[in-house]
Design a protein around this motif. Sequence first.
Motif, PDB file in Angstrom:
ATOM      1  N   ASP A   1     -40.678  22.605   0.163  1.00 40.93           N
ATOM      2  CA  ASP A   1     -40.602  23.433   1.369  1.00 40.93           C
ATOM      3  C   ASP A   1     -39.559  24.518   1.149  1.00 40.93           C
ATOM      4  OD1 ASP A   1     -42.501  21.924   2.664  1.00 40.93           O
ATOM      5  OD2 ASP A   1     -41.034  20.565   3.567  1.00 40.93           O
ATOM      6  N   GLU A   2     -39.919  25.758   1.461  1.00 40.75           N
ATOM      7  CA  GLU A   2     -38.990  26.865   1.230  1.00 40.75           C
ATOM      8  C   GLU A   2     -39.373  28.047   2.106  1.00 40.75           C
ATOM      9  OE1 GLU A   2     -39.469  27.608  -2.912  1.00 40.75           O
ATOM     10  OE2 GLU A   2     -41.343  28.700  -2.681  1.00 40.75           O
ATOM     11  N   VAL A   3     -38.439  28.963   2.228  1.00 40.41           N
ATOM     12  CA  VAL A   3     -38.673  30.213   2.953  1.00 40.41           C
ATOM     13  C   VAL A   3     -38.165  31.355   2.096  1.00 40.41           C
ATOM     14  CG1 VAL A   3     -38.594  29.206   5.262  1.00 40.41           C
ATOM     15  CG2 VAL A   3     -36.475  30.006   4.180  1.00 40.41           C
ATOM     16  N   LEU A   4     -38.818  32.502   2.230  1.00 37.26           N
ATOM     17  CA  LEU A   4     -38.379  33.718   1.554  1.00 37.26           C
ATOM     18  C   LEU A   4     -37.735  34.615   2.597  1.00 37.26           C
ATOM     19  CD1 LEU A   4     -38.244  35.640  -0.885  1.00 37.26           C
ATOM     20  CD2 LEU A   4     -40.535  36.460  -0.231  1.00 37.26           C
ATOM     21  N   ILE A   5     -36.471  34.931   2.382  1.00 42.11           N
ATOM     22  CA  ILE A   5     -35.716  35.747   3.334  1.00 42.11           C
ATOM     23  C   ILE A   5     -35.547  37.140   2.746  1.00 42.11           C
ATOM     24  CG2 ILE A   5     -33.594  35.962   4.654  1.00 42.11           C
ATOM     25  CD1 ILE A   5     -33.183  32.953   4.262  1.00 42.11           C
TER      26      ILE A   5
ATOM     27  N   ALA B   1     -23.779  32.179  -0.627  1.00 37.05           N
ATOM     28  CA  ALA B   1     -24.604  31.989  -1.818  1.00 37.05           C
ATOM     29  C   ALA B   1     -25.672  33.074  -1.925  1.00 37.05           C
ATOM     30  CB  ALA B   1     -25.252  30.612  -1.780  1.00 37.05           C
ATOM     31  N   ALA B   2     -26.250  33.500  -0.802  1.00 35.02           N
ATOM     32  CA  ALA B   2     -27.278  34.535  -0.821  1.00 35.02           C
ATOM     33  C   ALA B   2     -26.724  35.853  -1.370  1.00 35.02           C
ATOM     34  CB  ALA B   2     -27.845  34.736   0.583  1.00 35.02           C
ATOM     35  N   GLN B   3     -25.539  36.226  -0.950  1.00 36.17           N
ATOM     36  CA  GLN B   3     -24.927  37.454  -1.451  1.00 36.17           C
ATOM     37  C   GLN B   3     -24.564  37.323  -2.928  1.00 36.17           C
ATOM     38  OE1 GLN B   3     -24.941  40.213   0.249  1.00 36.17           O
ATOM     39  NE2 GLN B   3     -25.758  39.202   2.090  1.00 36.17           N
ATOM     40  N   GLU B   4     -24.169  36.130  -3.329  1.00 29.62           N
ATOM     41  CA  GLU B   4     -23.786  35.923  -4.730  1.00 29.62           C
ATOM     42  C   GLU B   4     -24.983  36.053  -5.672  1.00 29.62           C
ATOM     43  OE1 GLU B   4     -20.028  32.835  -3.935  1.00 29.62           O
ATOM     44  OE2 GLU B   4     -21.952  32.108  -4.739  1.00 29.62           O
ATOM     45  N   VAL B   5     -26.121  35.477  -5.283  1.00 28.25           N
ATOM     46  CA  VAL B   5     -27.265  35.555  -6.196  1.00 28.25           C
ATOM     47  C   VAL B   5     -27.802  36.981  -6.280  1.00 28.25           C
ATOM     48  CG1 VAL B   5     -27.880  33.126  -5.858  1.00 28.25           C
ATOM     49  CG2 VAL B   5     -28.933  34.885  -4.403  1.00 28.25           C
ATOM     50  N   ILE B   6     -27.725  37.732  -5.191  1.00 27.07           N
ATOM     51  CA  ILE B   6     -28.156  39.134  -5.235  1.00 27.07           C
ATOM     52  C   ILE B   6     -27.244  39.929  -6.150  1.00 27.07           C
ATOM     53  CG2 ILE B   6     -28.370  41.247  -3.891  1.00 27.07           C
ATOM     54  CD1 ILE B   6     -29.312  39.567  -1.549  1.00 27.07           C
ATOM     55  N   ALA B   7     -25.931  39.724  -6.015  1.00 26.37           N
ATOM     56  CA  ALA B   7     -24.981  40.440  -6.867  1.00 26.37           C
ATOM     57  C   ALA B   7     -25.174  40.064  -8.331  1.00 26.37           C
ATOM     58  CB  ALA B   7     -23.552  40.135  -6.418  1.00 26.37           C
ATOM     59  N   ALA B   8     -25.416  38.782  -8.616  1.00 21.32           N
ATOM     60  CA  ALA B   8     -25.615  38.349  -9.997  1.00 21.32           C
ATOM     61  C   ALA B   8     -26.880  38.958 -10.585  1.00 21.32           C
ATOM     62  CB  ALA B   8     -25.675  36.826 -10.047  1.00 21.32           C
ATOM     63  N   ALA B   9     -27.942  39.022  -9.799  1.00 16.41           N
ATOM     64  CA  ALA B   9     -29.194  39.594 -10.283  1.00 16.41           C
ATOM     65  C   ALA B   9     -29.032  41.077 -10.603  1.00 16.41           C
ATOM     66  CB  ALA B   9     -30.296  39.391  -9.248  1.00 16.41           C
ATOM     67  N   ARG B  10     -28.354  41.811  -9.741  1.00 21.92           N
ATOM     68  CA  ARG B  10     -28.170  43.237  -9.968  1.00 21.92           C
ATOM     69  C   ARG B  10     -27.249  43.499 -11.143  1.00 21.92           C
ATOM     70  NH1 ARG B  10     -27.867  44.902  -3.531  1.00 21.92           N
ATOM     71  NH2 ARG B  10     -30.155  45.128  -3.266  1.00 21.92           N
ATOM     72  N   ALA B  11     -26.263  42.630 -11.343  1.00 22.68           N
ATOM     73  CA  ALA B  11     -25.377  42.789 -12.492  1.00 22.68           C
ATOM     74  C   ALA B  11     -26.115  42.486 -13.800  1.00 22.68           C
ATOM     75  CB  ALA B  11     -24.165  41.871 -12.351  1.00 22.68           C
ATOM     76  N   PHE B  12     -27.026  41.505 -13.776  1.00 24.17           N
ATOM     77  CA  PHE B  12     -27.753  41.106 -14.986  1.00 24.17           C
ATOM     78  C   PHE B  12     -28.826  42.122 -15.346  1.00 24.17           C
ATOM     79  CE2 PHE B  12     -30.906  38.605 -17.345  1.00 24.17           C
ATOM     80  CZ  PHE B  12     -30.074  37.964 -18.272  1.00 24.17           C
ATOM     81  N   THR B  13     -29.573  42.603 -14.341  1.00 23.27           N
ATOM     82  CA  THR B  13     -30.619  43.613 -14.551  1.00 23.27           C
ATOM     83  C   THR B  13     -30.538  44.620 -13.409  1.00 23.27           C
ATOM     84  OG1 THR B  13     -32.048  41.926 -15.566  1.00 23.27           O
ATOM     85  CG2 THR B  13     -33.092  44.004 -14.930  1.00 23.27           C
ATOM     86  N   PRO B  14     -29.776  45.690 -13.595  1.00 22.53           N
ATOM     87  CA  PRO B  14     -29.562  46.651 -12.498  1.00 22.53           C
ATOM     88  C   PRO B  14     -30.850  47.208 -11.903  1.00 22.53           C
ATOM     89  CG  PRO B  14     -28.025  47.073 -14.282  1.00 22.53           C
ATOM     90  CD  PRO B  14     -28.991  46.050 -14.787  1.00 22.53           C
ATOM     91  N   ALA B  15     -31.886  47.357 -12.713  1.00 21.71           N
ATOM     92  CA  ALA B  15     -33.127  47.955 -12.215  1.00 21.71           C
ATOM     93  C   ALA B  15     -34.096  46.923 -11.658  1.00 21.71           C
ATOM     94  CB  ALA B  15     -33.806  48.741 -13.331  1.00 21.71           C
ATOM     95  N   ALA B  16     -33.681  45.668 -11.560  1.00 22.50           N
ATOM     96  CA  ALA B  16     -34.591  44.609 -11.106  1.00 22.50           C
ATOM     97  C   ALA B  16     -35.000  44.831  -9.655  1.00 22.50           C
ATOM     98  CB  ALA B  16     -33.919  43.248 -11.251  1.00 22.50           C
ATOM     99  N   ARG B  17     -36.271  44.565  -9.381  1.00 23.40           N
ATOM    100  CA  ARG B  17     -36.772  44.629  -8.008  1.00 23.40           C
ATOM    101  C   ARG B  17     -36.374  43.349  -7.280  1.00 23.40           C
ATOM    102  NH1 ARG B  17     -42.851  45.227  -9.631  1.00 23.40           N
ATOM    103  NH2 ARG B  17     -41.971  44.046 -11.401  1.00 23.40           N
ATOM    104  N   ILE B  18     -35.618  43.481  -6.212  1.00 20.20           N
ATOM    105  CA  ILE B  18     -35.166  42.324  -5.436  1.00 20.20           C
ATOM    106  C   ILE B  18     -36.049  42.219  -4.197  1.00 20.20           C
ATOM    107  CG2 ILE B  18     -33.234  41.208  -4.284  1.00 20.20           C
ATOM    108  CD1 ILE B  18     -32.828  41.639  -7.285  1.00 20.20           C
ATOM    109  N   GLU B  19     -36.855  41.173  -4.130  1.00 23.96           N
ATOM    110  CA  GLU B  19     -37.768  40.998  -3.006  1.00 23.96           C
ATOM    111  C   GLU B  19     -37.229  40.054  -1.949  1.00 23.96           C
ATOM    112  OE1 GLU B  19     -41.443  39.771  -4.772  1.00 23.96           O
ATOM    113  OE2 GLU B  19     -41.860  41.754  -5.651  1.00 23.96           O
ATOM    114  N   GLY B  20     -36.057  39.522  -2.172  1.00 23.61           N
ATOM    115  CA  GLY B  20     -35.444  38.645  -1.180  1.00 23.61           C
ATOM    116  C   GLY B  20     -34.759  37.464  -1.837  1.00 23.61           C
ATOM    117  N   VAL B  21     -34.442  36.472  -0.995  1.00 21.85           N
ATOM    118  CA  VAL B  21     -33.762  35.263  -1.448  1.00 21.85           C
ATOM    119  C   VAL B  21     -34.585  34.062  -1.011  1.00 21.85           C
ATOM    120  CG1 VAL B  21     -31.704  33.826  -1.175  1.00 21.85           C
ATOM    121  CG2 VAL B  21     -31.465  36.300  -1.426  1.00 21.85           C
ATOM    122  N   ILE B  22     -34.811  33.128  -1.923  1.00 22.48           N
ATOM    123  CA  ILE B  22     -35.528  31.895  -1.615  1.00 22.48           C
ATOM    124  C   ILE B  22     -34.528  30.828  -1.192  1.00 22.48           C
ATOM    125  CG2 ILE B  22     -36.995  30.067  -2.541  1.00 22.48           C
ATOM    126  CD1 ILE B  22     -38.030  32.095  -4.590  1.00 22.48           C
ATOM    127  N   VAL B  23     -34.801  30.190  -0.079  1.00 18.92           N
ATOM    128  CA  VAL B  23     -34.014  29.034   0.368  1.00 18.92           C
ATOM    129  C   VAL B  23     -34.977  27.855   0.391  1.00 18.92           C
ATOM    130  CG1 VAL B  23     -32.584  28.048   2.187  1.00 18.92           C
ATOM    131  CG2 VAL B  23     -32.510  30.517   1.731  1.00 18.92           C
TER     132      VAL B  23
END
Length: 429
Positions: free
Chosen positions: A228-232, A280-302
């Motif tokens: 069970d999960e949601v995409l935010i 945690a949501a802000q941390e994973v977004i920051a980590a993703a952008r630092a790892f691949t700056p051009a990555a498309r971020i479609e949200g956060v899965i909880v």
Amino acid sequence: MRRGSRLGRSRGLHPRLPGSQAAAREPHCAAHHLGWVGGTHGRSLRRARARAAAAAARDAGAAASHHAGVLELRQSGRFHRAALGQLQALQRGAAHRARRSERGPGRHPLWRGAGQGGNSQLWAKDLAQACATTAKPVLVVWGRPPDPAAESLAILAEQRIPWCLTPARTAHAAGVLHQFSAKIASLRAVNRVRPLERVALELPAGVGPLGEYRSKRLLAAYGIPCVDEVLIPVERLGDLAGLRLRFPVAVKIESPDLPHKTEAGAVRLGVGDLPSLERAAQEVIAAARAFTPAARIEGVIVAEMVSGLECIMGAVCDRYFGPVVLFGVGGITTELIKDVAYRFAPFDAQTGREMIEDIRLAPLFKGYRGRPALDVTALAGALSRLSWLIADHADRIAEIDVNPLFVRADGQGVAAADALIVTHSAAAH
């Protein structure tokens, strides 16, 4: 021929065997007999070489038979019409034997003649034209090491006709193809009872990896249980209080450009409360952008945290063999001990059970050292549904990776905690 003779020991394949993959995947390679079509040499020499090749074929696992006859070709450098007739006769004989027995079609035709010299190009063209009229695989015996730049070799390679040096090596190659095709047949499921009708999927027009959330929605469409999960969406991360969540949860980035989120540091596990979730949501977004700056971020899965035995199941559309399904115990164990089972898709739940029994860690599923037995029925069903997913959509889906798939106690089912689906174009398929 003495078993210890030099010819009998010539078992190695020449490193250049163009078209061997195509020959291996042909259903007619499941031959139980070896036909021998001779060339311009003396009858006694041809028969001696046929006997030598037959012995090599038996050593390699193929039953040899040359009662199809030895055909003399007097037109040096040209593929005589009689050779084409021989190929067609072998094909008709294979069809007759296939109707009478389930052992499979008949012989591998091996043709040996004067194919080198000034007329080798014409010979290769005639051979290719003859091979195009039959479904029987043809293995070419080359009498001496050829010039790699010879145009005749280019013709054989273009038409995917394999060749070997010496009759014994060629016979051994036929035996290897026989063993290989027998292995392929053992992996093909006899029962193909569909667990559900074909489901139409909404796949993107482009090619490449899909995000985890979208991948799991495709699994769910085929009845494969997921956590069970949601995409935010990113714009809603400031208002999480209204979400119905059961802590602890896992927090992961959703991006098709980050198929390996752990390597990017874009995963947080065991998040226990709302303030920790927001952080945690802000941390994973920051980590993703630092790892691949051009990555498309479609949200956060909880997602809910689940437990059970970690397994892996996956599927791939192989270039030569079509859709294939893999299963093993997951985590680092899969790469460490390489304990996996394979089957060709599609198949039913019974074949899924056979895959589970095939791995060395199968006792874990029956209850090991006081641990409860696991839900093998649900696991076998998930494997079957995965096989139909990849088989139904092989024109668009190139790969499916489900890792981990948690297998819980008997009666409690399975749940896919992470998944990745990679698409390709219909033209590429």
